[in-house]
Enzyme design. Structure first.
Site, PDB file in Angstrom:
ATOM      1  N   LYS A  36      33.488  66.090  13.592  1.00 23.61           N
ATOM      2  CA  LYS A  36      32.595  66.831  12.690  1.00 23.61           C
ATOM      3  C   LYS A  36      31.927  65.844  11.741  1.00 23.61           C
ATOM      4  O   LYS A  36      32.560  64.868  11.313  1.00 23.61           O
ATOM      5  CB  LYS A  36      33.425  67.864  11.915  1.00 23.61           C
ATOM      6  CG  LYS A  36      32.630  68.828  11.050  1.00 23.61           C
ATOM      7  CD  LYS A  36      33.551  69.908  10.464  1.00 23.61           C
ATOM      8  CE  LYS A  36      32.805  70.916   9.618  1.00 23.61           C
ATOM      9  NZ  LYS A  36      33.690  72.018   9.147  1.00 23.61           N
ATOM     10  N   SER A  41      32.361  76.845   9.955  1.00 26.42           N
ATOM     11  CA  SER A  41      31.341  75.830   9.799  1.00 26.42           C
ATOM     12  C   SER A  41      31.422  74.693  10.820  1.00 26.42           C
ATOM     13  O   SER A  41      30.475  73.926  10.950  1.00 26.42           O
ATOM     14  CB  SER A  41      31.431  75.224   8.388  1.00 26.42           C
ATOM     15  OG  SER A  41      32.638  74.488   8.253  1.00 26.42           O
ATOM     16  N   SER A  55      37.065  77.618   9.242  1.00 23.57           N
ATOM     17  CA  SER A  55      35.978  76.930   9.936  1.00 23.57           C
ATOM     18  C   SER A  55      36.285  76.320  11.289  1.00 23.57           C
ATOM     19  O   SER A  55      35.366  75.927  11.995  1.00 23.57           O
ATOM     20  CB  SER A  55      35.390  75.845   9.041  1.00 23.57           C
ATOM     21  OG  SER A  55      34.464  76.432   8.182  1.00 23.57           O
TER      22      SER A  55
HETATM   23  N1  GLN Z   1      33.342  80.441   6.077  1.00 22.90           N
HETATM   24  C1  GLN Z   1      34.133  79.943   4.995  1.00 22.90           C
HETATM   25  C2  GLN Z   1      33.242  79.484   3.876  1.00 22.90           C
HETATM   26  O1  GLN Z   1      32.076  79.562   4.021  1.00 22.90           O
HETATM   27  C3  GLN Z   1      35.034  78.851   5.454  1.00 22.90           C
HETATM   28  C4  GLN Z   1      34.380  77.546   5.542  1.00 22.90           C
HETATM   29  C5  GLN Z   1      35.321  76.480   5.966  1.00 22.90           C
HETATM   30  O2  GLN Z   1      36.432  76.752   6.413  1.00 22.90           O
HETATM   31  N2  GLN Z   1      34.897  75.253   5.812  1.00 22.90           N
HETATM   32  O3  GLN Z   1      33.702  79.038   2.872  1.00 22.90           O
END
Ligand code: GLN
Length: 484
Positions: A76, A151, A175
């Site tokens: 990532k 994400s 994410s």
């Molecule tokens: N969807 C969650 C957020 O927007 C989790 C994001 C993540 O785990 N990085 O915070």
């Protein structure tokens, strides 16, 4: 075309039937063929990857064996791989290159894994769909009109589309698990501290964890064992019990395993197709002698509010370092405050700005007690719910998401609707406990995941349980309809 699981490729490499160079070339070729459609990748380090593969082949020929030696992996783009960009999916980091390796990357490199690319992501890991990437979203290989989930969108798409058998994402509130569920791959969020955060760009430090992604739990175990364990560079790092059981991973005997189904996760909002696939999956466990019973986690209803108060508070603090002085791009200004404001105004996207504002508000004098401190208290209650329930069950099984991957644009106009996609994934991170998502089948042609949650440091047991399920099912081996 070379398609296989990491375990298959491991065996081929060790037997001398495959070379790392051939695998890495195949990965890069497939990526180049499919990227026009999927947009999972933000940067490649092709020459360096080919060089690392050549070195891995030499180590293999010399008789060296390690779980990841010679295997290609995607990272990532919030993980530092020395010399390459770390954009975090943001324009503000234009031109910034990693000056060092993240600990997890360093450990993978030392064990002979071959990073091949940096993956697309929601900006600074904020998002649930991949649509908040400043560089345009990755697309779901199962239906390119739909989001892959976020994400860690690009990392998951890379595995789902067969670019590489392994990828790393990060999971702050879901994410790796949400996109894994949307794209039919397996992803682990370890116990907080088990994977070092050194070199993972911080979003919300008390929640961030690196999460390995692969076709199967057995594949994840290969990389996880290499990366886990104490790191003096991360003061919150912790050792992983039973790490020696990860390679090769053995399936757990499911007889007598006590699985809890938290009633709060199976309410009316759950789509019927998802519900029935979960029931079928649970029957697989029951047929092997697992005992399945309903349990309750009463504070679950506060989880989204708690998560988004704490996450945004930490975001507002962590992202203050992007000021145009130290990293990446710099805006114009007649003085320092104007330069900083202009840098952040141009460089950051709307969702990131929204969270910085919300977080700064939560932490401000007069509101700190009412919001931030109250959210910390709610976090404790949520964690206690889990402690209590693990007195009577070994693990929990839940949906990952109330529905399947949604079409592009379905939630971008309504930040709250986007936040609600995380209802089932933010709870375990608040408690610091491990959880994973694995494929449970398809409804209307789209993948659905099931989530397993265990007590702190039960990471290996969770993987063994997932491995047992995957030894009895084939959902995780289904591949998307991509002609290439
Ligand atoms: N969807 C969650 C957020 O927007 C989790 C994001 C993540 O785990 N990085 O915070």
């Amino acid at each position: 075309m070379l398609v296989g699981t990491a375990v298959d490729w491991r065996e081929g490499l060790d037997a001398g039937d495959l070379s790392s160079l051939a695998l890495v070339r195949a990965s890069l070729d497939r990526m180049k063929r499919l990227e026009g459609r999927l947009h999972a990748i933000l940067a490649m380090g092709e020459d360096r990857s080919l060089q690392l593969a050549t070195q891995a082949d030499a180590r293999l020929r010399a008789g060296e064996r390690s779980p990841v030696l010679g295997l290609p992996i995607v990272l990532k783009d919030n993980l530092h791989w020395s010399g390459l960009q770390v954009s975090c999916g943001s324009r503000i980091l234009d031109g910034y290159r990693a000056p060092y390796n993240a600990t997890v990357v360093q450990r993978l490199l030392a064990a002979g894994a071959v990073p091949v690319a940096k993956a697309n992501m929601d900006e600074f890991a904020m998002g649930s769909s991949g649509e908040y990437s400043a560089f345009g979203p990755a697309r779901n290989p199962w239906d390119t009109a739909r989001v892959p989930g976020g994400s860690s969108s690009g990392s998951v798409v890379a595995v789902s589309a067969g670019y590489t058998p392994l990828a790393l994402g990060s999971d702050t509130g879901g994410s790796v698990r949400l996109p894994a569920s949307f794209c039919n791959v397996t992803a682990l969020r370890p116990t907080y501290g088990v994977l070092s955060r050194y070199g993972l760009t911080a979003m919300a430090s008390s929640l961030d964890q690196v999460g390995p992604i692969a076709t199967s739990a057995a594949d994840i175990a290969l990389a996880f064992g290499v990366m886990a364990g104490l790191d003096p560079m991360d003061s919150t790092s912790a050792d992983l019990p039973r790490a020696d059981c990860l390679a090769p991973l053995r399936p757990k005997n499911l007889k007598g395993l006590r699985i809890g189904l938290p009633v709060e996760y199976f309410g009316d909002g759950l789509e019927s197709g998802v519900r029935s696939l979960l029931e079928t999956a649970l029957q697989v466990f029951a047929d092997q002698g697992a005992e399945i019973r309903e349990v309750s986690l009463p504070h679950t209803r506060y989880a989204i509010d708690t998560y988004y108060l704490l996450c945004t508070s930490e975001v507002s603090s962590n992202l203050s370092r992007f000021d145009g002085v130290r990293y990446g791009r710099r805006g114009e200004g007649v003085d320092l405050p104007e330069m900083i404001a202009e840098t952040r105004n141009q460089g950051l996207g709307a969702e990131v700005k929204r969270r910085i504002l919300l977080g700064a508000f939560c932490l401000s004098k007069g509101y700190y007690d009412a919001f931030y401190i109250k959210a910390l208290k709610a976090r404790t209650l949520i964690a206690r719910d889990f402690d209590k329930v693990f007195e009577s069950v070994d693990l929990l099984a839940t949906p990952v998401s109330p529905g399947v991957a949604f079409p592009f644009g379905a939630k971008t106009d309504d930040p709250l609707a986007m936040y609600l996609a995380d209802a089932f994934t933010v709870t375990a991170p608040l408690a610091g406990i491990p959880c994973l998502s694995m494929p449970a089948g398809f409804t209307t042609g789209l993948p659905v995941g099931i989530q397993l949650i265990g007590p702190a440091f039960s990471d290996v047991m969770l993987l063994e349980t997932a491995h047992a399920f995957q030894s009895l099912t084939r959902h995780h081996l289904e591949t998307p309809p991509l002609s290439a």
